[in-house]
Design a protein around this motif. Sequence first.
Motif, PDB file in Angstrom:
ATOM      1  N   ASP A  92       0.817  -1.213   0.000  1.00 25.30           N
ATOM      2  CA  ASP A  92       0.000   0.000   0.000  1.00 25.30           C
ATOM      3  C   ASP A  92       0.850   1.262   0.000  1.00 25.30           C
ATOM      4  OD1 ASP A  92      -2.315  -1.462  -0.038  1.00 25.30           O
ATOM      5  OD2 ASP A  92      -2.636  -1.358   2.124  1.00 25.30           O
ATOM      6  N   GLU A  93       1.978   1.225   0.665  1.00 26.09           N
ATOM      7  CA  GLU A  93       2.849   2.396   0.740  1.00 26.09           C
ATOM      8  C   GLU A  93       3.434   2.746  -0.625  1.00 26.09           C
ATOM      9  OE1 GLU A  93       4.277   5.657   2.609  1.00 26.09           O
ATOM     10  OE2 GLU A  93       2.939   4.160   3.450  1.00 26.09           O
ATOM     11  N   ILE A  94       3.769   1.730  -1.406  1.00 30.30           N
ATOM     12  CA  ILE A  94       4.296   1.962  -2.755  1.00 30.30           C
ATOM     13  C   ILE A  94       3.253   2.655  -3.609  1.00 30.30           C
ATOM     14  CG2 ILE A  94       5.050   0.848  -4.888  1.00 30.30           C
ATOM     15  CD1 ILE A  94       6.335  -1.323  -3.106  1.00 30.30           C
ATOM     16  N   ALA A  95       2.024   2.179  -3.573  1.00 37.77           N
ATOM     17  CA  ALA A  95       0.947   2.777  -4.359  1.00 37.77           C
ATOM     18  C   ALA A  95       0.708   4.215  -3.923  1.00 37.77           C
ATOM     19  CB  ALA A  95      -0.329   1.962  -4.214  1.00 37.77           C
ATOM     20  N   PHE A  96       0.678   4.452  -2.633  1.00 40.93           N
ATOM     21  CA  PHE A  96       0.445   5.798  -2.118  1.00 40.93           C
ATOM     22  C   PHE A  96       1.535   6.752  -2.581  1.00 40.93           C
ATOM     23  CE2 PHE A  96       1.203   9.074   1.059  1.00 40.93           C
ATOM     24  CZ  PHE A  96      -0.026   9.715   1.035  1.00 40.93           C
ATOM     25  N   GLU A  97       2.781   6.349  -2.472  1.00 42.41           N
ATOM     26  CA  GLU A  97       3.886   7.209  -2.887  1.00 42.41           C
ATOM     27  C   GLU A  97       3.852   7.474  -4.382  1.00 42.41           C
ATOM     28  OE1 GLU A  97       7.830   6.684  -1.444  1.00 42.41           O
ATOM     29  OE2 GLU A  97       7.096   5.777   0.415  1.00 42.41           O
ATOM     30  N   TRP A  98       3.532   6.463  -5.165  1.00 46.24           N
ATOM     31  CA  TRP A  98       3.482   6.640  -6.608  1.00 46.24           C
ATOM     32  C   TRP A  98       2.422   7.660  -6.979  1.00 46.24           C
ATOM     33  CZ3 TRP A  98       0.038   5.940 -10.646  1.00 46.24           C
ATOM     34  CH2 TRP A  98       0.600   5.968 -11.932  1.00 46.24           C
ATOM     35  N   ILE A  99       1.240   7.540  -6.380  1.00 48.63           N
ATOM     36  CA  ILE A  99       0.150   8.468  -6.688  1.00 48.63           C
ATOM     37  C   ILE A  99       0.490   9.874  -6.222  1.00 48.63           C
ATOM     38  CG2 ILE A  99      -2.249   9.066  -6.148  1.00 48.63           C
ATOM     39  CD1 ILE A  99      -2.740   5.997  -6.043  1.00 48.63           C
ATOM     40  N   SER A 100       0.952  10.007  -5.005  1.00 48.10           N
ATOM     41  CA  SER A 100       1.185  11.340  -4.460  1.00 48.10           C
ATOM     42  C   SER A 100       2.376  12.040  -5.101  1.00 48.10           C
ATOM     43  CB  SER A 100       1.361  11.275  -2.945  1.00 48.10           C
ATOM     44  OG  SER A 100       2.507  10.534  -2.612  1.00 48.10           O
ATOM     45  N   LYS A 101       3.403  11.309  -5.451  1.00 48.61           N
ATOM     46  CA  LYS A 101       4.609  11.940  -5.981  1.00 48.61           C
ATOM     47  C   LYS A 101       4.637  12.030  -7.500  1.00 48.61           C
ATOM     48  CE  LYS A 101       7.529  10.796  -2.104  1.00 48.61           C
ATOM     49  NZ  LYS A 101       8.658  10.022  -1.639  1.00 48.61           N
ATOM     50  N   TYR A 102       4.051  11.078  -8.162  1.00 47.61           N
ATOM     51  CA  TYR A 102       4.155  11.083  -9.620  1.00 47.61           C
ATOM     52  C   TYR A 102       2.849  11.469 -10.296  1.00 47.61           C
ATOM     53  CZ  TYR A 102       4.662   9.695 -14.442  1.00 47.61           C
ATOM     54  OH  TYR A 102       4.670   9.717 -15.804  1.00 47.61           O
ATOM     55  N   TRP A 103       1.766  10.817  -9.988  1.00 44.66           N
ATOM     56  CA  TRP A 103       0.523  11.008 -10.734  1.00 44.66           C
ATOM     57  C   TRP A 103       0.013  12.438 -10.642  1.00 44.66           C
ATOM     58  CZ3 TRP A 103      -1.346   8.541 -14.586  1.00 44.66           C
ATOM     59  CH2 TRP A 103      -2.648   8.754 -14.985  1.00 44.66           C
ATOM     60  N   TYR A 104      -0.041  12.986  -9.441  1.00 46.20           N
ATOM     61  CA  TYR A 104      -0.513  14.356  -9.284  1.00 46.20           C
ATOM     62  C   TYR A 104       0.455  15.326  -9.964  1.00 46.20           C
ATOM     63  CZ  TYR A 104      -3.007  18.252  -7.264  1.00 46.20           C
ATOM     64  OH  TYR A 104      -3.749  19.393  -7.108  1.00 46.20           O
ATOM     65  N   TYR A 105       1.748  15.118  -9.798  1.00 47.65           N
ATOM     66  CA  TYR A 105       2.761  15.949 -10.437  1.00 47.65           C
ATOM     67  C   TYR A 105       2.611  15.905 -11.958  1.00 47.65           C
ATOM     68  CZ  TYR A 105       7.392  17.186 -12.215  1.00 47.65           C
ATOM     69  OH  TYR A 105       8.425  17.732 -12.925  1.00 47.65           O
ATOM     70  N   ARG A 106       2.404  14.736 -12.482  1.00 48.76           N
ATOM     71  CA  ARG A 106       2.250  14.576 -13.935  1.00 48.76           C
ATOM     72  C   ARG A 106       1.058  15.375 -14.440  1.00 48.76           C
ATOM     73  NH1 ARG A 106       3.732  14.558 -18.746  1.00 48.76           N
ATOM     74  NH2 ARG A 106       2.801  13.083 -20.161  1.00 48.76           N
ATOM     75  N   ASN A 107      -0.061  15.306 -13.729  1.00 48.44           N
ATOM     76  CA  ASN A 107      -1.249  16.042 -14.147  1.00 48.44           C
ATOM     77  C   ASN A 107      -1.081  17.548 -13.983  1.00 48.44           C
ATOM     78  OD1 ASN A 107      -3.588  14.210 -15.035  1.00 48.44           O
ATOM     79  ND2 ASN A 107      -2.625  13.120 -13.348  1.00 48.44           N
TER      80      ASN A 107
END
Length: 75
Positions: A10-25
């Motif tokens: 779960d921590e990997i998914a959370f970090e990926w979303i918070s650090k990459y996905w939002y930044y990408r958008n």
Amino acid sequence: MEILLVGTDDEIAFEWISKYWYYRNLRIARNIKKSILPETKRSVILYGSGHNYLLKQLLEEDESIKVIQYGDWSE
């Protein structure tokens, strides 16, 4: 919310979303805003549905941009 299930930790998914996905958008929204010239009346922007929610939210914060999604123009 399905994207929260990425990976087994779960921590990997959370970090990926918070650090990459939002930044990408944020970067995509910035590039869209930069590409719209003051004299532009209409633009068509095509992105995958995974970006839809955040891009719509980010672009609607700019009062000079009216976001109309596919299928909404008949209303």
